[in-house]
Scaffold this motif. Structure first.
Motif, PDB file in Angstrom:
ATOM      1  N   LYS A 553      36.831  39.361  40.667  1.00 27.61           N
ATOM      2  CA  LYS A 553      37.348  40.792  40.577  1.00 27.61           C
ATOM      3  C   LYS A 553      36.942  41.482  41.763  1.00 27.61           C
ATOM      4  CE  LYS A 553      37.302  43.260  37.098  1.00 27.61           C
ATOM      5  NZ  LYS A 553      37.512  43.804  35.742  1.00 27.61           N
ATOM      6  N   LEU A 554      37.707  42.467  42.308  1.00 28.07           N
ATOM      7  CA  LEU A 554      37.424  43.078  43.423  1.00 28.07           C
ATOM      8  C   LEU A 554      37.581  44.563  43.051  1.00 28.07           C
ATOM      9  CD1 LEU A 554      37.336  43.551  46.641  1.00 28.07           C
ATOM     10  CD2 LEU A 554      39.793  43.689  46.675  1.00 28.07           C
ATOM     11  N   LEU A 555      36.456  45.041  43.254  1.00 27.60           N
ATOM     12  CA  LEU A 555      36.383  46.539  42.629  1.00 27.60           C
ATOM     13  C   LEU A 555      36.283  47.428  43.734  1.00 27.60           C
ATOM     14  CD1 LEU A 555      34.408  44.834  40.279  1.00 27.60           C
ATOM     15  CD2 LEU A 555      34.788  47.058  39.469  1.00 27.60           C
ATOM     16  N   VAL A 556      37.560  48.481  44.086  1.00 30.01           N
ATOM     17  CA  VAL A 556      37.336  49.022  45.231  1.00 30.01           C
ATOM     18  C   VAL A 556      37.211  50.674  44.739  1.00 30.01           C
ATOM     19  CG1 VAL A 556      39.126  50.120  47.141  1.00 30.01           C
ATOM     20  CG2 VAL A 556      39.320  47.857  46.214  1.00 30.01           C
ATOM     21  N   PHE A 557      36.116  51.191  45.734  1.00 30.38           N
ATOM     22  CA  PHE A 557      35.628  52.535  45.375  1.00 30.38           C
ATOM     23  C   PHE A 557      36.200  53.261  46.641  1.00 30.38           C
ATOM     24  CE2 PHE A 557      33.184  49.666  43.063  1.00 30.38           C
ATOM     25  CZ  PHE A 557      32.902  50.246  41.912  1.00 30.38           C
ATOM     26  N   ASP A 610      40.787  46.374  40.720  1.00 32.78           N
ATOM     27  CA  ASP A 610      40.410  47.527  40.208  1.00 32.78           C
ATOM     28  C   ASP A 610      40.276  48.729  41.055  1.00 32.78           C
ATOM     29  OD1 ASP A 610      40.708  46.403  37.666  1.00 32.78           O
ATOM     30  OD2 ASP A 610      38.536  46.197  37.130  1.00 32.78           O
ATOM     31  N   ILE A 611      40.829  49.709  40.863  1.00 38.63           N
ATOM     32  CA  ILE A 611      40.867  50.781  41.838  1.00 38.63           C
ATOM     33  C   ILE A 611      40.156  52.026  41.151  1.00 38.63           C
ATOM     34  CG2 ILE A 611      42.092  52.529  43.176  1.00 38.63           C
ATOM     35  CD1 ILE A 611      42.546  49.999  44.357  1.00 38.63           C
ATOM     36  N   PHE A 612      38.967  52.339  41.880  1.00 39.92           N
ATOM     37  CA  PHE A 612      38.332  53.771  41.507  1.00 39.92           C
ATOM     38  C   PHE A 612      38.584  54.531  42.637  1.00 39.92           C
ATOM     39  CE2 PHE A 612      35.404  51.986  37.986  1.00 39.92           C
ATOM     40  CZ  PHE A 612      35.754  50.634  38.235  1.00 39.92           C
ATOM     41  N   SER A 613      39.290  55.546  42.186  1.00 38.67           N
ATOM     42  CA  SER A 613      39.651  56.982  43.280  1.00 38.67           C
ATOM     43  C   SER A 613      38.707  58.187  42.885  1.00 38.67           C
ATOM     44  CB  SER A 613      41.082  56.902  43.193  1.00 38.67           C
ATOM     45  OG  SER A 613      41.436  57.883  44.006  1.00 38.67           O
ATOM     46  N   PHE A 614      38.491  58.648  44.094  1.00 42.74           N
ATOM     47  CA  PHE A 614      37.435  59.719  43.794  1.00 42.74           C
ATOM     48  C   PHE A 614      37.908  60.975  44.544  1.00 42.74           C
ATOM     49  CE2 PHE A 614      35.386  55.836  43.135  1.00 42.74           C
ATOM     50  CZ  PHE A 614      34.483  56.156  42.006  1.00 42.74           C
ATOM     51  N   ILE A 621      47.344  57.781  45.107  1.00 41.09           N
ATOM     52  CA  ILE A 621      47.463  56.661  43.965  1.00 41.09           C
ATOM     53  C   ILE A 621      48.581  55.740  43.888  1.00 41.09           C
ATOM     54  CG2 ILE A 621      47.135  56.507  41.426  1.00 41.09           C
ATOM     55  CD1 ILE A 621      44.570  57.662  42.725  1.00 41.09           C
ATOM     56  N   ALA A 622      49.699  56.255  44.281  1.00 43.93           N
ATOM     57  CA  ALA A 622      50.808  55.602  43.923  1.00 43.93           C
ATOM     58  C   ALA A 622      50.693  54.202  44.690  1.00 43.93           C
ATOM     59  CB  ALA A 622      52.284  56.426  44.414  1.00 43.93           C
ATOM     60  N   SER A 623      50.133  54.309  46.020  1.00 49.79           N
ATOM     61  CA  SER A 623      50.166  53.030  46.809  1.00 49.79           C
ATOM     62  C   SER A 623      48.919  52.376  46.451  1.00 49.79           C
ATOM     63  CB  SER A 623      50.038  53.540  48.394  1.00 49.79           C
ATOM     64  OG  SER A 623      51.181  54.068  48.901  1.00 49.79           O
ATOM     65  N   LEU A 624      47.789  52.906  46.297  1.00 53.11           N
ATOM     66  CA  LEU A 624      46.448  52.446  46.133  1.00 53.11           C
ATOM     67  C   LEU A 624      46.579  51.479  44.686  1.00 53.11           C
ATOM     68  CD1 LEU A 624      43.914  54.793  46.787  1.00 53.11           C
ATOM     69  CD2 LEU A 624      44.705  53.039  48.490  1.00 53.11           C
ATOM     70  N   GLY A 625      47.373  52.113  43.735  1.00 55.06           N
ATOM     71  CA  GLY A 625      47.386  51.620  42.272  1.00 55.06           C
ATOM     72  C   GLY A 625      48.189  50.370  42.334  1.00 55.06           C
ATOM     73  N   SER A 626      49.165  50.258  43.424  1.00 57.07           N
ATOM     74  CA  SER A 626      50.109  48.964  43.206  1.00 57.07           C
ATOM     75  C   SER A 626      49.100  47.739  43.486  1.00 57.07           C
ATOM     76  CB  SER A 626      51.092  49.110  44.276  1.00 57.07           C
ATOM     77  OG  SER A 626      50.653  49.168  45.591  1.00 57.07           O
ATOM     78  N   LEU A 627      48.073  47.887  43.887  1.00 57.01           N
ATOM     79  CA  LEU A 627      46.857  46.629  44.134  1.00 57.01           C
ATOM     80  C   LEU A 627      46.402  46.295  42.720  1.00 57.01           C
ATOM     81  CD1 LEU A 627      44.822  48.089  47.181  1.00 57.01           C
ATOM     82  CD2 LEU A 627      46.110  46.003  47.091  1.00 57.01           C
ATOM     83  N   ALA A 628      46.194  47.040  41.796  1.00 56.98           N
ATOM     84  CA  ALA A 628      45.906  46.831  40.543  1.00 56.98           C
ATOM     85  C   ALA A 628      47.116  46.441  39.708  1.00 56.98           C
ATOM     86  CB  ALA A 628      45.185  48.071  39.779  1.00 56.98           C
ATOM     87  N   LYS A 629      48.293  47.299  39.806  1.00 57.59           N
ATOM     88  CA  LYS A 629      49.582  46.705  39.029  1.00 57.59           C
ATOM     89  C   LYS A 629      49.794  45.451  39.055  1.00 57.59           C
ATOM     90  CE  LYS A 629      54.283  48.261  39.150  1.00 57.59           C
ATOM     91  NZ  LYS A 629      55.114  49.406  39.558  1.00 57.59           N
TER      92      LYS A 629
END
Ligand SMILES: [Zn+2]
Length: 1014
Positions: A553-557, A610-614, A621-629
């Protein structure tokens, strides 16, 4: 041409690699010296947790592992498996990641078995046969076919609106109320719904007043019993499909509407409108008819009546499909049995690869078994043989869970492995730019991770590593012999390389003291950082290099918009002109293909993101979320994160993410009987081949939906079987197959399809399809399509009954779908789909869309139709009576009494609404401050105060959070009339009310009714 990079490549001279960063752009302070950095005593290495779950390198004690380096040729059962190739070595020409390249190379390519466990038909393909060779995505030089160029779109497009034809009378996005209708006056000024439930909360409507003639119902299906003569394996009565007299009475319900033409009185009994105040209704009654089926929480069809012909499918109008929640928490007291077939091997059909299950039948005195999906007669292995009783049932049926239970787990032997089961592995990619420091994010993240170290799954094999970044990449060496970690900074973002070959991802037991030292010093390490840049793209590439051999798991903050290097993104969320045009949807899809390409590489290497966006501002989020999708991951969104406000939410959700039971390097396939086929899949995964879902990680918080199509007329088939199989590696290092099996009858009666409809499954599937459609269409069009589906299905249903029952002006619908109109209205008003530009921020909309794609049925229904409670009376009760006293209210302003205290819960956040006339003492007790002295409620942090009301109130919050542990509800307080906060926090969630151009529930019903009559 530059040779492709390998992990071991030494840093070339002149590269800005250094420990403690001399000359780096922003010199991060060295690890502060201090008592906390003193090396901690090395932890002892306890024995593995269970014998059965021995790590693959069982012979070597974990301490000797020194990281996970892959097997050597001499090691035990995996000796035949060639050592995985480094992802960046030169090799054969690159190929598309999902082409059917021969499985000759690469970490997932060397299937030893001639029959792939997940190969659907010809047994020549290995389980990962379609995995590409291990050429890395970053090989320098031209790559003509391109590792991604040939990748098929992992999501098949859902049926386009064109297949539905043009809307007959679509309402626009504004959904205006009909011209001849005025809003009804409020029935009471206050306390309209005083909290008491109707006598029949399940169905608060009057029964239809007409007689229903007895109809000829389809006979109950006999299933294979008739064909194979194994009566005893089936419920003796055969599964009823609603063909009883009693069910006829419940065929449908109706609402009287607009009885007087031209009248302003809508003639709708608002109170009598159906409302889902009990939340999801799991169709557990099915288990009475189908006791051998898996529990519906694992698998639900949108209708438990499979249409026999294509004409029935097209007249059904609603989606035909299923929702699968493969790792749902098991029902109370029902542990999933684990079966080890030992030397017999896993018993499967040799043609269609179905796993043996309770619907399989036995013949030839027990020497053969017939596959219930494809009817092939298979040999029973000698080790698995058991004699049959007079009825053809095996004597050992009741002792064998795989023959008596719908959900089981098989221990998978080595042929289900293409490499030794991977250890659980967590890699953290943390943006340490100025906003992350100032918001207090680093401190919360570091503390939370440290507090979870003992609970990370997979002890003692767990791997862990960290990479921090701003305008440069900071690698951290966690070598166990160090007393504290070493940081190495890489400033070359164009040609990312690893400054160390090892020790960036380490065994947690071995390097525990180094990891703890790092987490203790992380917040201070960057305390004075003023760097505003974020090189997320290069950091992702570096993380890929570190993780590619193990996966995990890669957790991105991420605290800001990625601004440097590959994958940099631009501000594009504020383009108001795009809304309402054909370009509107473009804002909701990734702008840069980099993210999807990275996702494909991650999935191929068993890495879930998993993307944690702050971010305070737009962060795409549309672009970052595709990593999770595309990696089976998840998106968490904390807009404008501040530790004081959002810290608890992040802490709980990160802890949940790190400590929940996780299935690793998994693939899922759903088989079904002849004549039906799953065509489209909706959720977070990568589709490998046509029906294999690649899930680098999956857990109990993820559900999937899929659509079913009929391939041929089911003339002779009476029952269709479904089997979900999830092949995964458990955290303890065991390869397992979780199998859910279910049967459903084939019907020739459209009415039966409607009677057996499952609203929760339909809404889950429709919601996912709508979110996906919003990525290629205008929001307005998506809402119209939803409305059209509803109208067409109800119209069809009406046509079934209107003639013989002289229904006149009534809106009729099957009881099974009584909540569907409201839920569809709620989908249209959900964060992901409501309104236009000004109604929801783009990031928030996209984040909600990502959540809706993975939510299990119950969570999704509560997200779109939140729970509203009045609590001012409840908090005066005895603490032990509180839980039973919470009653859900309809989501309308008319339920809100100005003298009341209300709580809204959508699963992600709580909203506390203070009525204007609420006694000030009560407010003060709950808030802990006097409202008069504290005008800014947005800054209120609810904490337990030293009084009974506060304690009870916090107990309510705690109870609700316990019931839904997947997320932690952030609690906000708003006062009646406090605009604009009340508007976007509360009023926009009152989905039954008319708001900003949307229909009220009553208007909606009238519109739907009018359209069903046209
Ligand atoms: Zn078969």
């Amino acid at each position: 041409m530059q040779p492709p990079m390998g992990n071991e490549r030494p840093p070339p001279p002149g590269r800005p690699v250094s420990a403690f960063v001399p000359g780096a752009a922003v010199p991060p302070p060295p690890f502060a010296a201090g008592g906390q950095l003193a090396p901690q005593p090395r932890q002892g290495v306890p024995p593995p947790q269970s014998g059965a779950a021995a790590p693959p390198f069982g012979a070597a004690p974990p301490a000797a592992m020194g990281g996970y380096r892959g097997p050597t040729p001499s090691q035990g059962p995996f000796a035949a498996v060639p050592p995985p190739q480094r992802p960046f070595t030169s090799g054969p020409p690159p190929q598309g990641p999902f082409t059917s390249a021969p499985p000759s190379q690469g970490p997932f390519a060397s299937a030893p078995s001639s029959q792939g466990p997940f190969a659907s038909a010809p047994p020549s393909q290995g389980p990962f046969a379609s995995a590409p060779p291990s050429q890395g995505p970053f090989a320098a030089g031209p790559t003509p076919p391109g590792p991604f160029g040939a990748a098929p779109a992992p999501f098949r497009p859902p049926p386009s609106s064109s297949s539905l034809g043009q809307p007959q009378s679509p309402t626009g996005g504004a959904l205006p109320p009909p011209p001849n209708y005025a809003r009804p006056p409020p029935l009471q000024s206050q306390g309209f719904y005083p909290g008491a439930r109707p006598t029949n909360p399940q169905f608060p409507m009057s029964r239809p007043a007409f007689q229903q003639p007895v109809q000829t119902m389809p006979p109950p299906p006999m299933g294979p019993t008739a064909m194979f003569g194994n009566q005893a394996a089936y419920p003796s009565t055969g599964p009823p499909v609603g063909g009883t007299l009693q069910s006829l009475v419940e065929d449908f319900q109706s609402l009287a509407l607009s009885s007087a033409p031209g009248s302003l009185d809508p003639g709708v009994d608002i109170k009598g409108l159906p409302r889902p105040l009990d939340g999801d209704e799991e169709p557990i009654k099915l288990l009475e008819s189908y006791p051998l089926n898996c529990h519906p929480r694992y698998f639900r069809l949108t209708t438990h009546a499979i249409p026999a012909s294509q004409s029935l499918v097209s007249r059904w109008h609603l989606p035909l499909g299923a929702v699968v929640h493969p790792l749902a928490e098991s029902p109370d007291g029902e542990e999933v049995p684990v079966i080890n077939f030992g030397s017999a091997g896993v018993i499967r059909c040799r043609r269609c690869r179905t796993y043996v299950n309770p619907y399989a039948t036995f013949a030839d005195a027990g020497r053969k078994w017939r596959c219930n999906l494809c009817t092939l007669l298979n040999d029973v292995p000698g080790e698995y043989f058991c004699a049959l009783d007079a009825s053809g049932r095996r004597f050992d049926t009741d002792q064998r869970p795989e023959l008596s239970k719908g959900t089981v787990e098989f221990v998978a032997p080595t042929e289900y492995m293409v490499r030794p089961p991977m250890p659980p592995s967590y890699f953290f990619l943390i943006d340490v730019s100025v906003s992350a420091v100032r918001s207090g994010l680093l401190e919360v993240v570091a503390k939370t991770i440290k507090s979870c170290l003992d609970e990370l799954p997979g002890f003692p094999r767990t791997q862990i590593g960290f990479l921090t970044f701003d305008s440069t990449l900071h690698f951290h060496n966690f070598k166990s012999s160090l007393s504290q970690p070493q940081m190495m900074v890489v400033a070359d973002l164009d040609d990312v390389f690893l400054p160390l070959p090892d020790d960036l991802l380490v065994n947690l037991v071995d390097s525990r003291h180094v990891v703890e030292s790092f987490l203790d010093s992380l917040p201070n390490m960057f305390h004075d950082n003023v760097n505003v840049e974020s090189a997320l793209g290069p950091a992702l590439k570096a993380a890929f290099m570190v993780m590619s051999q193990i996966g995990g798991k890669l957790l991105v903050f991420q605290s800001t918009l990625p601004s440097l290097g590959i994958g940099r993104l631009r501000l594009r969320g504020d383009d108001v002109r795009a809304y309402g045009t054909d370009k509107e949807h473009i804002l909701r899809v990734p702008e840069d293909p980099f993210y999807k390409q990275m996702a494909a590489e991650f999935t191929k290497n068993q890495i879930a993101v998993d993307i944690f966006s702050f971010s305070e501002k737009y962060s795409d989020i549309a672009s970052l979320g595709s990593l999770a999708k595309y990696t089976g991951g998840q998106v968490y969104h904390y807009p404008s994160f501040q530790a004081a406000t959002h810290g608890d939410k992040l802490k709980h959700e990160l802890s949940r993410d790190l400590t929940r039971e996780t299935a690793w390097e998994s693939v899922m396939r759903i088989r079904c009987g002849k004549g039906v086929r799953f065509t489209t899949y909706h959720g977070h995964f990568m589709l490998r081949s046509t029906d294999l879902l690649a899930l680098p990680a999956v857990d109990s918080d993820k559900a999937f939906a899929m659509q079913l199509s009929l391939e041929e007329t089911l003339m002779t088939t009476q029952t269709v079987y479904f089997q979900v199989a999830l092949l995964y590696t458990s955290s303890s290092g065991e390869r397992r197959i979780r199998v859910h099996t279910a049967a459903a009858p084939v019907v020739t009666d459209l009415g039966e399809m409607y009677r057996q409809a499952d609203t929760g499954a339909i809404v889950s599937l429709l919601g996912r399809i709508a979110v996906e459609n919003s990525l290629s269409d205008k929001l307005d069009s998506v809402r119209q399509q939803l409305q059209l589906k509803l109208v067409r299905s109800l119209k069809e249903y009406r046509n079934l009954y209107v003639v013989q029952h002289r229904i006149g002006g009534r809106l009729i619908f099957p009881e099974s779908l009584r909540f569907l109109p409201l839920y569809i209205l709620a989908i249209c008003k959900s964060l992901a789909l409501r309104g236009g530009y000004a109604d929801v921020s783009l990031d928030e909309r996209c984040a909600a869309g990502f959540s809706m794609m993975i939510l299990p049925v119950k969570g999704l229904l509560n997200f779109i139709y939140p729970s509203l409670y009045r609590v001012d009376e409840v908090i005066t009760m005895e603490p032990n009576k509180i839980d039973g006293s919470l009653k859900r209210l309809p989501l309308t302003m008319q339920c809100l009494d100005t003298g009341g205290l209300y709580l809204l819960d959508d699963g992600f956040s709580f909203l506390v609404w203070l009525g204007r006339m609420l006694p000030p003492e009560l407010v003060n007790n709950i808030l802990g401050v006097s409202l008069a002295n504290f005008p800014d409620l947005s800054k209120i942090q609810l904490r337990e105060c030293d009084n009974e009301f506060s304690r009870n109130f916090m107990k309510i919050l705690g109870t609700l959070r316990e019931k839904n542990p997947s997320y932690h509800q952030l609690c906000r307080v708003v006062r009646q009339g406090e605009q604009p906060r009340e508007g976007f926090l509360l009023l926009s969630n009152l989905v039954e009310d008319q708001m900003a151009g949307t229909s009220s529930y009553v208007d909606w019903i009238l519109q739907i009714h009018r359209q069903t009559q046209s």
